[in-house]
Design a protein around this motif. Structure first.
Motif, PDB file in Angstrom:
ATOM      1  N   ASN A 148      -1.530  -1.730   2.349  1.00  0.00           N
ATOM      2  CA  ASN A 148      -0.304  -1.867   3.193  1.00  0.00           C
ATOM      3  C   ASN A 148       0.541  -0.627   2.936  1.00  0.00           C
ATOM      4  O   ASN A 148       1.494  -0.655   2.129  1.00  0.00           O
ATOM      5  CB  ASN A 148       0.450  -3.138   2.845  1.00  0.00           C
ATOM      6  CG  ASN A 148       1.526  -3.428   3.887  1.00  0.00           C
ATOM      7  OD1 ASN A 148       1.936  -2.531   4.639  1.00  0.00           O
ATOM      8  ND2 ASN A 148       1.989  -4.670   3.915  1.00  0.00           N
ATOM      9  N   ILE A 149       0.071   0.428   3.582  1.00  0.00           N
ATOM     10  CA  ILE A 149       0.678   1.728   3.276  1.00  0.00           C
ATOM     11  C   ILE A 149       2.159   1.761   3.671  1.00  0.00           C
ATOM     12  O   ILE A 149       3.005   2.235   2.919  1.00  0.00           O
ATOM     13  CB  ILE A 149      -0.078   2.869   3.998  1.00  0.00           C
ATOM     14  CG1 ILE A 149      -1.560   2.837   3.630  1.00  0.00           C
ATOM     15  CG2 ILE A 149       0.541   4.217   3.660  1.00  0.00           C
ATOM     16  CD1 ILE A 149      -1.823   2.947   2.159  1.00  0.00           C
ATOM     17  N   LYS A 150       2.469   1.229   4.850  1.00  0.00           N
ATOM     18  CA  LYS A 150       3.871   1.300   5.330  1.00  0.00           C
ATOM     19  C   LYS A 150       4.806   0.523   4.408  1.00  0.00           C
ATOM     20  O   LYS A 150       5.863   0.986   4.020  1.00  0.00           O
ATOM     21  CB  LYS A 150       3.955   0.746   6.755  1.00  0.00           C
ATOM     22  CG  LYS A 150       5.354   0.863   7.368  1.00  0.00           C
ATOM     23  CD  LYS A 150       5.367   0.349   8.798  1.00  0.00           C
ATOM     24  CE  LYS A 150       6.736   0.570   9.420  1.00  0.00           C
ATOM     25  NZ  LYS A 150       7.857   0.038   8.657  1.00  0.00           N
ATOM     26  N   ALA A 151       4.392  -0.687   4.026  1.00  0.00           N
ATOM     27  CA  ALA A 151       5.251  -1.508   3.160  1.00  0.00           C
ATOM     28  C   ALA A 151       5.425  -0.861   1.809  1.00  0.00           C
ATOM     29  O   ALA A 151       6.534  -0.844   1.235  1.00  0.00           O
ATOM     30  CB  ALA A 151       4.648  -2.916   3.015  1.00  0.00           C
ATOM     31  N   SER A 152       4.315  -0.318   1.247  1.00  0.00           N
ATOM     32  CA  SER A 152       4.441   0.323  -0.067  1.00  0.00           C
ATOM     33  C   SER A 152       5.336   1.552   0.034  1.00  0.00           C
ATOM     34  O   SER A 152       6.103   1.848  -0.890  1.00  0.00           O
ATOM     35  CB  SER A 152       3.062   0.703  -0.600  1.00  0.00           C
ATOM     36  OG  SER A 152       2.409   1.603   0.315  1.00  0.00           O
ATOM     37  N   TYR A 153       5.212   2.260   1.174  1.00  0.00           N
ATOM     38  CA  TYR A 153       6.089   3.430   1.338  1.00  0.00           C
ATOM     39  C   TYR A 153       7.556   3.016   1.370  1.00  0.00           C
ATOM     40  O   TYR A 153       8.405   3.597   0.706  1.00  0.00           O
ATOM     41  CB  TYR A 153       5.710   4.161   2.620  1.00  0.00           C
ATOM     42  CG  TYR A 153       6.621   5.310   2.942  1.00  0.00           C
ATOM     43  CD1 TYR A 153       6.510   6.539   2.253  1.00  0.00           C
ATOM     44  CD2 TYR A 153       7.612   5.164   3.910  1.00  0.00           C
ATOM     45  CE1 TYR A 153       7.374   7.562   2.554  1.00  0.00           C
ATOM     46  CE2 TYR A 153       8.481   6.182   4.201  1.00  0.00           C
ATOM     47  CZ  TYR A 153       8.360   7.410   3.522  1.00  0.00           C
ATOM     48  OH  TYR A 153       9.245   8.434   3.806  1.00  0.00           O
ATOM     49  N   ASP A 154       7.859   1.982   2.156  1.00  0.00           N
ATOM     50  CA  ASP A 154       9.268   1.506   2.240  1.00  0.00           C
ATOM     51  C   ASP A 154       9.759   1.055   0.883  1.00  0.00           C
ATOM     52  O   ASP A 154      10.910   1.283   0.504  1.00  0.00           O
ATOM     53  CB  ASP A 154       9.371   0.349   3.248  1.00  0.00           C
ATOM     54  CG  ASP A 154       9.145   0.815   4.677  1.00  0.00           C
ATOM     55  OD1 ASP A 154       9.270   2.051   4.904  1.00  0.00           O
ATOM     56  OD2 ASP A 154       8.867  -0.022   5.552  1.00  0.00           O
ATOM     57  N   TYR A 155       8.858   0.371   0.132  1.00  0.00           N
ATOM     58  CA  TYR A 155       9.221  -0.128  -1.179  1.00  0.00           C
ATOM     59  C   TYR A 155       9.570   1.026  -2.104  1.00  0.00           C
ATOM     60  O   TYR A 155      10.574   0.989  -2.845  1.00  0.00           O
ATOM     61  CB  TYR A 155       8.065  -0.937  -1.729  1.00  0.00           C
ATOM     62  CG  TYR A 155       8.465  -2.025  -2.694  1.00  0.00           C
ATOM     63  CD1 TYR A 155       7.674  -3.158  -2.847  1.00  0.00           C
ATOM     64  CD2 TYR A 155       9.610  -1.904  -3.481  1.00  0.00           C
ATOM     65  CE1 TYR A 155       8.040  -4.141  -3.738  1.00  0.00           C
ATOM     66  CE2 TYR A 155       9.971  -2.886  -4.355  1.00  0.00           C
ATOM     67  CZ  TYR A 155       9.182  -4.009  -4.498  1.00  0.00           C
ATOM     68  OH  TYR A 155       9.539  -4.977  -5.392  1.00  0.00           O
TER      69      TYR A 155
END
Length: 972
Positions: free
Chosen positions: A794-801
């Motif tokens: 979950n690249i997008k979520a990990s990036y936001d995190y």
């Protein structure tokens, strides 16, 4: 003969038979007091007038009213005002309370409600006793001991008492009793008057009354339903029934007043005046007809006061000034003329002509029934006609039959003056010409055109005519050669001319006083500087060598022989200053005005005025203080106001005061009329004597000079002891100054060290707070969450995190170096933190942040988050189900509060968990925050800190609330 009979009949049905009535003044009309029901009036030794009313006791000093009451007084109404030998003023009320006024304060003397039971007795202060004359007994109360002799005399049929110079008289049953000034009782004579009929019915009703004239005592009883009068003959030991008072038989008589040898009865139909002639009453006059008179007083000045039960208080200041009782619609009189020794003619503003018989006091009114007012009228003896000029028409009125005839010629319109000349010629002046009517015939001879006039006068001795034009006074000789009369090369402007028997012609100017003219020269000039009350003159009229002057503020009489002016004002009975005419008949002066027709007895209207002055108020720096003879004041008590007064009804409308402050200015100064106070601002230190004297213009005997002393001390800094002390103080102060300066520098050094220490400690605590933000457990959990997201691809979520986490770390590092940050940044920081915690806790966790703070303020950095973390870790982490966290802010001017509420398991269960885990260590972050708050308390001296509350519902733990009180700064 037939004509005369008709005329007499006409008079009998047309005249209004209204007698002249002395002019009365409604005393309370302009005072602002809404009192109408009055029972008694009395004048004390100092000239104050005391009034008993349904609303209390009043004192009148000629200018103002003062009201007296007592806190224990039952009801407001008081009765029977009197003065004792000590100068105290007494009164009573219907509840049996007796009061006296002393030192300007009302005192309750005694309460006799149990004795009197609602009866209102007549009382007297006599021989150091209070005597109460009830209907069936007399009480005697000692004024010193208040001991009551109950009853002193017991008998039915006790009359109202009469107090004279010879003692007290009253009736007991059918006996006249006398109490001597020493207190001895003596029966004088028996009346032998039955009080009951043969059938046993009462003949008399109410209390008997004793009254007197100068020479006799009288008894008034209400017998067989009628007022009946008897006269005592003490020498013959009998009484006789009086006749002549039939008009009083059915009246309610409230009071009997002895005025010289007249008896004035105050009744429900006004005042009826009688005198004793031929052993019987003889009616003289009646006045105040529609008023119910309760009491009558004649004061020291000769003013008559009348209290009424429904209309307040009236004053007749002069019985020799009378209103001729012109009907209301005909009062506005424009012109006045004499017909004969007993008759006057007057023109009314409405266009009506009035005829007044001064002997019978009858009037007749003849309406001209045309537009316009009557400008002037004149009686012409030869033709027996009254010539009447109006604005748009003219008439003659035949005095023999009162027939009105219209004058057809227009030359008689709008006349300014009509004057009888020799050979019975009639002179008319109007707004553009002068005309002569030969022997009263209406064929005229016009002498002058285009010249407006005001007045004219004929000097019969020299056959000269004086005419007041709008721009000059001109005299015309027998062949009408003009001579302009001026004063110091100035034109004389006025509207009234008359002539004394000594040949002096007097001219009334519009605003420069009066001028005396003889042989075309001004010999006399009178203004306010030498006798007149005003320089604005309405009318003048000569009576031999006496001049009557109507001014815009008074009426004056000028005696040319004595050079003395005497003054009458409205307070003397002058009903108006808008005087349109003055005529003199026999011993009376008649004045016409917009308020009707007034008669003045020309020999007796002037009274000697009271001029005894006293001080009635003293103010220091605009604050009242007691009146005293000497004042010793501090230097800053140097603004003073001194008030003074002359008691009396008329003085302050005629008189003035002159004053001076010796020590400041030895010259006498005068107040304006009606002003009775003087104020001095910022008086310098010194000793002064204030002197004041009452002054009646043109009265030689001014009042006595009254004075008081004033000492204003120097300010203390101008005294020798202060100067010596000042030198010593300067020396000591110099020593103390340097010692204190050294101490101050030492204190400043210590304070600076403490400040540095506090700043260091605060920096250390901020770092501690930062460490608490970065607690490893939290960071470890966040990194694990990021790892899981990466593994789940979950690249997008990990990036936001990661972005959110880096923002939190960066802000924590930035804010750790600042003591205060804007509240917007703090809220954003908390919101980022809670977003990360929500990722950790999952969907079961919800939070809200509420803040409506509009002000630009700063809050301590990194101070709130540890409390939120505490709520998450200890309260919500162990809770199953929905986890709620609410953060709200309250801001007021004096404090800022942050309230953190969770629905966790509560502190009690947390402690149980930690006990089992054997973990009782206090949160490291909270310990640092407590230290940090202690530093803020020292710095801001505010009640800062936090409170933790356990929340319950139905005795079950429902969560925890933290109330954090924070310091704040405004962000400018």
């Amino acid at each position: 003969m037939v004509k005369n009979i008709i005329l007499l009949f006409f008079f009998s049905i047309s005249f209004l038979a209204q007698a002249q009535e002395p002019v009365s003044i409604h005393l309370l009309e302009k005072s602002g007091l809404q009192y109408k029901e009055f029972y008694d009036v009395f004048e004390d030794d100092e000239g104050f007038i005391w009034l008993c009313a349904n609303k209390g006791l009043l004192r009148y000093d000629g200018r103002e009213f003062k009201w007296y009451n007592h806190p224990k007084q039952r009801g407001l109404s008081v009765f029977g005002v009197k003065q004792d030998s000590l100068g105290r003023i007494w009164c009573q009320n219907i509840s049996g309370q007796f009061f006296y006024v002393q030192d300007d304060e009302m005192h309750l003397f005694i309460d006799l409600k149990e004795y009197l039971k609602g009866e209102l007795p007549n009382f007297k202060i006599y021989n150091n006793s209070l005597l109460l004359f009830c209907g069936s007994k007399i009480y005697k109360i000692n004024l010193n001991t208040k001991l009551i002799e109950s009853p002193w005399i017991h008998s039915s049929g006790i009359s109202t008492p009469l107090q004279t110079n010879e003692g007290l008289f009253f009736i007991k049953k059918d006996t006249l009793v006398h109490i001597s000034p020493k207190g001895d009782l003596k029966k004088i004579l028996s009346t032998n008057l039955s009080t009951t009929s043969k059938n046993g019915e009462a003949i008399t009703l109410g209390k008997s009354r004793i009254f007197q004239t100068t020479s006799s005592l009288f008894l008034l009883e209400h017998r067989f339903g009628l007022n009946t009068f008897f006269r005592f003959n003490i020498s013959k030991k009998n009484i006789t029934k009086m006749k002549g008072a039939e008009a009083l038989e059915d009246k309610i008589i409230h009071t009997c007043f002895n005025n010289n040898n007249e008896i004035w009865f105050g009744t429900d139909y006004g005042v009826l005046v009688y005198e004793i002639k031929d052993e019987q009453f003889q009616f003289k006059k009646q006045f105040l007809k529609d008023k119910e008179i309760s009491q009558i007083l004649k004061n020291q000045e000769g003013n008559y006061f009348f209290t009424t039960l429904h209309n307040g208080v009236y004053v007749i200041p002069n019985m020799h000034i009378e209103d001729c009782q012109i009907s209301e619609k005909n009062k506005n009189i424009n012109s006045l003329d004499i017909i004969n020794d007993n008759t006057l003619a007057f023109g009314i503003n409405t266009g009506t002509v009035g005829i007044y018989n001064t002997i019978t006091n009858k009037k007749i009114y003849i309406e001209t029934k045309t537009k316009g007012h009557i400008s002037t009228l004149k009686y012409h003896k030869k033709t027996n006609l009254i010539f009447i000029s109006k604005s748009y028409s003219a008439f003659t009125l035949d005095y023999s039959n009162f027939k009105l005839k219209k004058i057809k010629t227009r030359v008689f319109l709008n006349a300014k003056s009509l004057t009888n000349l020799k050979n019975d010629d009639l002179l008319l002046t109007d707004d553009n010409s002068i005309k002569i009517f030969k022997e009263g015939n209406l064929d005229n001879d016009t002498l002058i055109y285009n010249k407006r006039t005001h007045a004219s006068h004929y000097n019969r001795d020299k056959d000269e005519v004086y005419i007041a034009f709008v721009d000059n006074l001109v005299k015309y000789d027998s062949v009408w050669n003009p001579t302009v009369i001026q004063h110091k090369n100035q034109a004389l402007l006025g509207k009234s001319i008359t002539q004394m028997s000594n040949g002096i012609v007097w001219f009334a100017s519009l605003k420069n006083g009066i001028y005396g003219i003889k042989n075309d020269s001004i010999l006399y000039h009178y203004t306010t500087k030498n006798g007149l009350m005003s320089n604005n003159i309405e009318q003048i009229e000569a009576d031999k060598n006496i001049l009557w002057i109507a001014l815009d503020n008074s009426v004056q009489r000028f005696n040319f022989t004595t050079q003395k002016f005497e003054t009458l004002t409205k307070r003397d009975g002058i009903i108006s200053y808008d005087i349109s005419g003055i005529e003199i008949l026999k011993n009376k002066v008649y004045l016409s005005s917009d308020e009707g027709l007034l008669s003045i007895d020309k020999h007796q209207p002037f009274k000697k005025q009271n001029n005894e002055i006293y001080f009635n108020a003293f103010e220091i720096n605009d604050r009242d203080t007691l009146v005293a003879s000497i004042y010793k004041l501090a230097h800053d008590q140097n603004t003073i106001k001194i008030s003074f007064n002359v008691n009396g009804f008329s003085f302050n409308h005629k008189g003035k005061y002159k004053y001076r402050l010796k020590g400041l200015n030895d010259n006498w100064l005068n107040t304006d009329k009606g002003i009775n106070s003087v104020k001095y601002n910022s008086l310098p230190a010194g000793s002064y004597i204030f002197q004041v004297q009452s002054v009646l213009e043109n009265q030689a005997d001014n009042g006595a000079i009254k004075e008081l002393s004033i000492v204003i001390y120097k300010p203390f800094w101008q005294t020798w002891w202060f100067r010596l002390g000042g030198i010593m103080l300067i020396f000591g102060s110099t020593v103390l100054f340097f010692k204190n300066k050294i101490k101050k520098k030492e204190k400043e050094r210590i304070a600076e060290l403490e400040k540095i220490s506090l700043e260091k400690e605060l920096m250390a605590i901020n770092l501690t707070a930062l460490r608490s933000q970065m607690n490893p457990h939290f960071i470890f959990n966040v990194l694990n969450s990021i790892q899981d997201l990466i593994l789940q691809k979950n690249i997008k979520a990990s990036y936001d995190y990661i972005v959110t986490f880096s923002e939190l770390i960066r802000n924590a590092l930035n804010y750790s170096s600042e003591d205060f940050i804007p509240i917007e940044k703090e809220l954003k920081f908390l919101n980022v933190y809670l977003k990360l915690e929500k990722l950790r806790f999952g969907d079961a966790f919800n939070y809200t942040i509420n803040s409506d703070i509009q002000e630009l303020i700063k809050v301590p950095s990194l101070l709130i988050q540890p409390f939120i973390e505490n709520a998450l870790v200890h309260g919500l982490m162990h809770k199953k189900g929905e986890k709620e966290l609410n953060i709200s802010f309250e801001f007021k001017e004096e404090y800022l509060k942050c309230i953190i509420t969770d629905n966790g398991i509560g502190r009690k269960k947390v402690n149980e968990i930690y006990t089992r885990q054997k973990n009782k260590n206090e949160s490291f972050a909270l310990s640092a925050i407590r230290k940090r708050l202690d530093i803020f308390k020292k710095k801001y001296n505010n009640n800062l800190g936090y409170v933790i509350e356990d929340l319950y519902s139905n005795e079950k733990d429902t969560g925890t609330k933290v109330i954090l009180t924070l310091p704040f700064e405004y962000d400018f």
